[in-house]
Design a protein around this motif. Sequence first.
Motif, PDB file in Angstrom:
ATOM      1  N   GLY A   1      15.559  32.539   7.316  1.00  0.00           N
ATOM      2  CA  GLY A   1      15.611  34.089   7.820  1.00  0.00           C
ATOM      3  C   GLY A   1      15.014  33.984   9.453  1.00  0.00           C
ATOM      4  O   GLY A   1      14.725  35.215   9.958  1.00  0.00           O
TER       5      GLY A   1
ATOM      6  N   ALA B   1       9.319  33.510  13.278  1.00  0.00           N
ATOM      7  CA  ALA B   1       9.235  33.672  11.871  1.00  0.00           C
ATOM      8  C   ALA B   1       7.696  34.329  11.518  1.00  0.00           C
ATOM      9  O   ALA B   1       6.941  33.870  12.243  1.00  0.00           O
TER      10      ALA B   1
ATOM     11  N   GLN C   1      10.759  39.048  12.584  1.00  0.00           N
ATOM     12  CA  GLN C   1       9.983  38.150  11.341  1.00  0.00           C
ATOM     13  C   GLN C   1      11.561  37.917  10.574  1.00  0.00           C
ATOM     14  O   GLN C   1      11.356  36.833  10.283  1.00  0.00           O
ATOM     15  N   THR C   2      12.058  38.845  10.331  1.00  0.00           N
ATOM     16  CA  THR C   2      13.502  38.581   9.662  1.00  0.00           C
ATOM     17  C   THR C   2      14.549  39.567  10.246  1.00  0.00           C
ATOM     18  O   THR C   2      14.234  40.437  10.880  1.00  0.00           O
ATOM     19  N   GLU C   3      16.012  39.335   9.828  1.00  0.00           N
ATOM     20  CA  GLU C   3      16.931  40.450  10.337  1.00  0.00           C
ATOM     21  C   GLU C   3      16.457  41.796  10.120  1.00  0.00           C
ATOM     22  O   GLU C   3      16.948  42.522  10.923  1.00  0.00           O
TER      23      GLU C   3
END
Length: 455
Positions: free
Chosen positions: A81, A112, A239-241
Amino acid sequence: MKQIGQHAVVIGASMGGLLAARALADFFDTVTLLERDLFPVADVPRKGVPQGRHAHGLLARGRSVIENFFPGWTDEVVASGGIRGDIANDVNWVGHGVTLKTAPSDLIGLLASRPVLEGHVRRRLLALKNVRAIEGCAVQALIADEKGATIKGVRMRVGNGPEQTVTADLVVDASGRGSSSPAWLESLGFQRPEEEKIEIGIGYTTRVYRRRPSDLNGKLAVVVAGSAPNWRNGAVLFQTEDRWIVSIGGYFGDHAPDDDQMFAAYAGSLPTPDIHDIVAHGEPLTGFVSYRYPANLRRRFERLVRFPKNYLVFGDALCSFNPVYGQGMTVAAQEAALLHACLLEGDADLARRFFSAAATAIDTPWDIAVGNDLRHPQVQGPRPPKVRFINWYIGKLHVAARHDAALADAFLQVANLQASPMRLLHPAVVLRVLRGNLFRRSRNSAEATEAGVRA
């Protein structure tokens, strides 16, 4: 690799301890990590890393060192991710009140959460056949020989169990800023190291928001360094999508409040609307969490005349920086690479050689962090002519780099610990700074003249 000994012990399994253990694994039959926490099953924040709930940056240099220790690590983080990004092109950097011009570069970063970055390093490390970890373990003291000159291991306790002895050929203290090494050394008849401390009273508040593809015009992050008049700082990081992490704060008690409207108002006081736009219009996914950091702290172990054999101090136990500059993980990675290089030459005089090399590696990030903090009028500390000149010059460089991508890249190469600060004083760079500031003056003069004619 040359075998140094049978057993090495590392106190602490945060990022610094993990990377120290990786360096040691090439030279010892067994490496044991002693960690106070229990490792989480998933990549979530844990008690022993309270800053893990906040925005974290891994500089380009740190990513490349970790990748060298664990080939394929970057791909693993991305697959879970995270995302690669061009640090100079995919991030809006705001310093001295201006936003640096973005353009493609060779500075490849990795975004991340801190628990994800650390979790992937920990799993790769513990997959090595000669590395093990003891969780829930509190180290009580060092064990020395009869003369107190050589460390032979540690005394520790797992949970509420009985005290145990763990012998080792080398002990590395990577227990962090609250390290007991100064007290342990004193109990063995050694001097405590000199400490350099710069009080800053930094505090920041963090929240996670829903990420939309249209946010930030496609950029992956915004980083704001504190500047006059309010000296507030902040960051929005991928951080993520579908998640942003937002951390904002300031010096000496000027901390962001944990209230929706007041948090948004605080974000609106930063010298870019980018962070406020996320906070004011994004969907919050968590509550607020806060973190306080009192001072930059450096322990000068390299200056000690006497030091016990078979013992080292590492990572934040050596030096911890204002976290808003995102240097900690990268400096720990550099120290791990230096430890590996020192061990390639054997274990003779290891502490002196390692502390000397580490001090040189720490000098640049320390000067960057402390030098910038000393721009704040309330920060107490020496401001020799060199520091005053560098701060003045970096301000002028930022003014020029607002329209000059080459200058922005030069600054970010240094900030990411990929280049020496002397690069910024190269005649070609100085000339671009001069031109950029003269162009600004001439443009401002022309605009003032035009406004006068219209009036």
